[in-house]
Design a protein around this motif. Structure first.
Motif, mmCIF file in Angstrom:
data_model
loop_
_atom_site.group_PDB
_atom_site.id
_atom_site.type_symbol
_atom_site.label_atom_id
_atom_site.label_comp_id
_atom_site.label_asym_id
_atom_site.label_seq_id
_atom_site.Cartn_x
_atom_site.Cartn_y
_atom_site.Cartn_z
ATOM 1 N N ALA A 79 0.754 -1.186 -0.133
ATOM 2 C CA ALA A 79 -0.006 -0.119 -0.060
ATOM 3 C C ALA A 79 0.818 1.104 -0.014
ATOM 4 N N ASP A 80 1.941 1.141 0.629
ATOM 5 C CA ASP A 80 2.808 2.382 0.860
ATOM 6 C C ASP A 80 3.274 2.716 -0.798
ATOM 7 N N GLN A 117 -8.530 12.888 4.166
ATOM 8 C CA GLN A 117 -9.166 12.309 5.361
ATOM 9 C C GLN A 117 -9.266 10.798 5.512
ATOM 10 N N VAL A 118 -9.332 10.088 6.428
ATOM 11 C CA VAL A 118 -9.092 8.723 6.668
ATOM 12 C C VAL A 118 -10.474 8.464 7.517
ATOM 13 N N LEU A 119 -11.342 7.505 6.929
ATOM 14 C CA LEU A 119 -12.319 6.736 7.726
ATOM 15 C C LEU A 119 -12.042 5.120 8.065
ATOM 16 N N ALA A 120 -11.632 4.828 9.361
ATOM 17 C CA ALA A 120 -11.270 3.420 9.496
ATOM 18 C C ALA A 120 -12.861 2.663 9.838
ATOM 19 N N LEU A 134 -4.274 0.545 13.439
ATOM 20 C CA LEU A 134 -3.074 0.612 12.862
ATOM 21 C C LEU A 134 -3.106 1.772 11.787
ATOM 22 N N ALA A 135 -4.328 1.575 11.162
ATOM 23 C CA ALA A 135 -4.537 2.529 9.930
ATOM 24 C C ALA A 135 -4.568 3.988 10.267
ATOM 25 N N GLY A 136 -5.256 4.178 11.648
ATOM 26 C CA GLY A 136 -5.171 5.484 12.202
ATOM 27 C C GLY A 136 -3.701 6.051 12.494
ATOM 28 N N LEU A 137 -2.939 5.246 13.075
ATOM 29 C CA LEU A 137 -1.429 5.424 13.245
ATOM 30 C C LEU A 137 -0.646 5.740 11.896
ATOM 31 N N ARG A 138 -0.797 4.932 11.225
ATOM 32 C CA ARG A 138 -0.242 4.928 9.716
ATOM 33 C C ARG A 138 -0.557 6.084 9.047
ATOM 34 N N ALA A 182 0.247 10.521 10.233
ATOM 35 C CA ALA A 182 1.387 11.173 9.626
ATOM 36 C C ALA A 182 1.201 11.825 8.301
ATOM 37 N N GLU A 183 0.408 11.188 7.435
ATOM 38 C CA GLU A 183 0.004 11.450 6.334
ATOM 39 C C GLU A 183 -0.997 12.697 6.212
ATOM 40 N N PHE A 184 -1.928 12.449 6.955
ATOM 41 C CA PHE A 184 -3.043 13.471 6.986
ATOM 42 C C PHE A 184 -3.416 14.586 7.891
#
Length: 597
Positions: A430-431, A441-444, A454-458, A461-463
């Motif tokens: 994925a990286d 924005q990210v919605l887990a 893990l997705a929130g931590l990953r 830093a990006e968003f």
């Protein structure tokens, strides 16, 4: 506006306007060695991002720009400098060699602001990073020729060829060998990870200094080759090193622009007159476009992309530092107008940075070559809940991209016309391959709390942590316990979607029982309180957006109160939903085999 514009302004205010900052008095003889080392770090950091796979299909364009494109720029600027400013041919050729550079100090910050498409970004990054050492080498060769003419009265062709070959051999060999050996050390884990960053920095300084000691100005080529080698070496991870170097480069770029701008002398600008303005216009409107359009003949770049590449070509720190170095040396041997090289270089630097920095984003948008704004949503999961929410967002004009390791979920999402990525969102694949363009924005939304965490931590830093949302998967109904557990899983700044009592299982159950997405526009006569009273327990508000398309989610931490004119999007159950949560399978979908008969 790129930050470098304000850094230049700060340097001019602190230096020539107020006299508060005098770099020579502050650093003395250490000024230029410090500038050289800082440029080496910046070039190395930029070269760490140069992967050959990024320019697949554009290799010919990059090669042309870095070969005869450089010669076109060199020749045209030299001729223009000679006739517009009445410099000697030797000084004009030297200035033309210096001005072929663009550089990551100005290109990379500008690309972050403008956000052109991948083709344009990759071409400009490769050009800006690789062309810096080439420009420095050309400047050294021309300087050697000028020195021979001034001191001996003739040009030593053999000595010039020898210097050129020596610089290339030293730079390429030391850079490649040190890159290969350090890559082996990283691959075999012979060095503790906490020492990777400081060892890399020491390696950059050492190879730069050794190369320059053997052959003058070969150090820039060495650190560039070192970075490119590490970036493209198989099974060598440089992500942590790159993060450290990016932070360091921002600090160095900021300091360098302020220091070098503070050295300016306004009296020298007056001596240049309109000739400097005319030369800037020639470089911007003639030399650069001619170089780009001739170098891209036969490529698959559109005319809009060629125009955009032609417009962006600012000069940066390397041009300023090299000019200042050679100007002092030429003044010592009595070359006429050598003292005007520095103000002329800064006139071009300031002109290109200000004009291109203030107009590039507008031009990119007008040409249709800019990436979309970061208003979209990366959705972790492609299960039934994620699909329903993504469909609601898409129908209202918001970009979404769903990720899931279950092919069944991904297939069902694609059948609904949703944009998907098949794979684990926190994997190395994925990286490398997950396209985040247009997403902010990210919605887990998976039923696995560990994956959501893990997705929130990953992607924090990006968003940014304030743009990471996750859905509660805790089946406990106690609000405080659920909130504590969920927030510890990701971070205290992340947002629990909807409420702590709205778990993934509950939403999946509602959807399986026929709940559907409905949207209602609020008015002065029908506010949000009226809306909640009308639907009662049958409604689960998801998000709301105003007439200007500003979207906000309902979260556990915030009591969102949409106003008149806002549109509320909610999951509405026609009948009163059952209290029991539906049984789910491993993919987060309803497990019909476990339903009561």
């Amino acid at each position: 506006m790129p930050a470098i514009v304000f850094l230049l302004i700060a340097g001019i205010v602190l230096g020539p306007l107020t006299g508060w900052l005098n770099p020579e008095a502050l650093f003395g003889d250490l000024l230029f060695p410090m500038v050289s080392l800082a440029v080496a770090v910046i070039l190395f950091e930029g070269s760490l991002t140069l992967k050959f796979e990024d320019i697949r299909g554009l290799q010919k364009v990059v090669r042309n720009i870095l070969t005869f494109g450089v010669m076109i720029t060199w020749f045209s600027i030299a001729v223009a400098t000679h006739f517009l400013l009445e410099f000697s041919w030797g000084l004009s050729i030297l200035f033309g060699a210096i001005m072929v550079v663009t550089g990551p100090t100005v290109i990379v910050p500008m690309l972050r602001t403008v956000r052109p498409n991948a083709k344009i970004s990759n071409v400009l990054r490769w050009e800006g990073i690789v062309i810096d050492p080439l420009g420095a080498i050309l400047a050294v060769l021309v300087f050697e020729v000028l020195l021979s003419i001034q001191l001996q009265g003739h040009v030593s062709v053999g000595h010039t060829i020898y210097m050129f070959g020596k610089t290339l051999v030293v730079g390429l060999s030391i850079g490649a060998v040190s890159g290969y050996l350090f890559g082996i050390i990283l691959r075999k884990h012979w060095l503790p990870e906490y020492l990777h960053n400081v060892t890399t920095l020491a390696l950059v300084f050492a190879t730069f200094a050794i190369s320059n000691e053997i052959s003058e100005e070969s150090g820039l080529l060495t650190v560039t080759v070192l970075g490119i080698w590490l970036a493209n070496m198989k099974n060598v991870s440089v992500e942590n090193i790159l993060d450290f170097k990016e932070d360091l480069s921002i600090l160095l770029i900021s300091g360098l622009f302020i220091l070098l701008a503070a050295r300016l002398n306004f009296d020298s600008f007056q001596q240049l007159g309109m000739g400097a303005v005319m030369l800037f216009l020639f470089i911007q409107l003639i030399a650069r476009p001619v170089k780009v359009f001739l170098s891209t003949i036969g490529s698959d770049l559109s005319w809009q992309e060629k125009v955009m590449i032609s417009w962006i070509g600012p000069r940066g720190i390397v041009a300023a530092a090299v000019t200042a170095l050679f100007s002092l040396r030429l003044q010592d041997i009595g070359v006429e107008n050598a003292d005007l090289l520095v103000p002329l270089a800064f006139a071009i630097i300031i002109g290109t940075v200000l004009v291109q920095g203030s107009t590039a984003k507008f031009i990119a948008n007008r040409l249709g070559v800019a990436e979309p704004d970061d208003s979209g949503f990366l959705i972790i999961g492609a299960n039934s809940v994620a699909r329903v929410l993504a469909q609601a967002l898409k129908e209202n004009g918001f970009r979404t991209r769903l990720t899931d390791g279950s092919w069944t979920n991904v297939k069902q999402a694609r059948m609904k016309g949703l944009d998907t990525y098949y794979g684990n969102a926190v994997s190395e694949h994925a990286d490398r391959h997950l396209d985040l363009i247009g997403l902010g924005q990210v919605l887990a939304l998976t039923p696995q709390s560990e994956l959501n965490a893990l997705a929130g931590l990953r992607y924090k830093a990006e968003f940014g942590s304030n743009h990471v949302y996750f859905l509660s998967t805790d089946k406990e109904k106690d609000k405080e316990r659920s909130e504590t557990k969920s927030r510890k899983a990701v971070s205290h700044d992340s947002h629990v979607l909807f409420s702590n009592e709205i778990t993934y299982a509950k939403l999946a159950s509602l959807i399986s029982r026929g709940a559907s997405i409905k949207q209602t526009k609020l008015t002065e006569n029908f506010n949000f309180e009226d809306y909640l009273q009308q639907h009662g327990r049958r409604v689960t508000p998801l998000f709301a957006f105003n007439p200007r398309r500003r979207l906000r989610f309902f979260t556990a931490a915030e009591n969102l109160q949409p106003e008149s004119g806002w549109t509320v999007v909610a999951l509405v159950q026609d009948d009163e939903p059952a209290q029991a949560e539906a049984p789910l399978n491993e993919n987060g979908n309803l497990d019909e085999t476990r339903l009561p008969t």
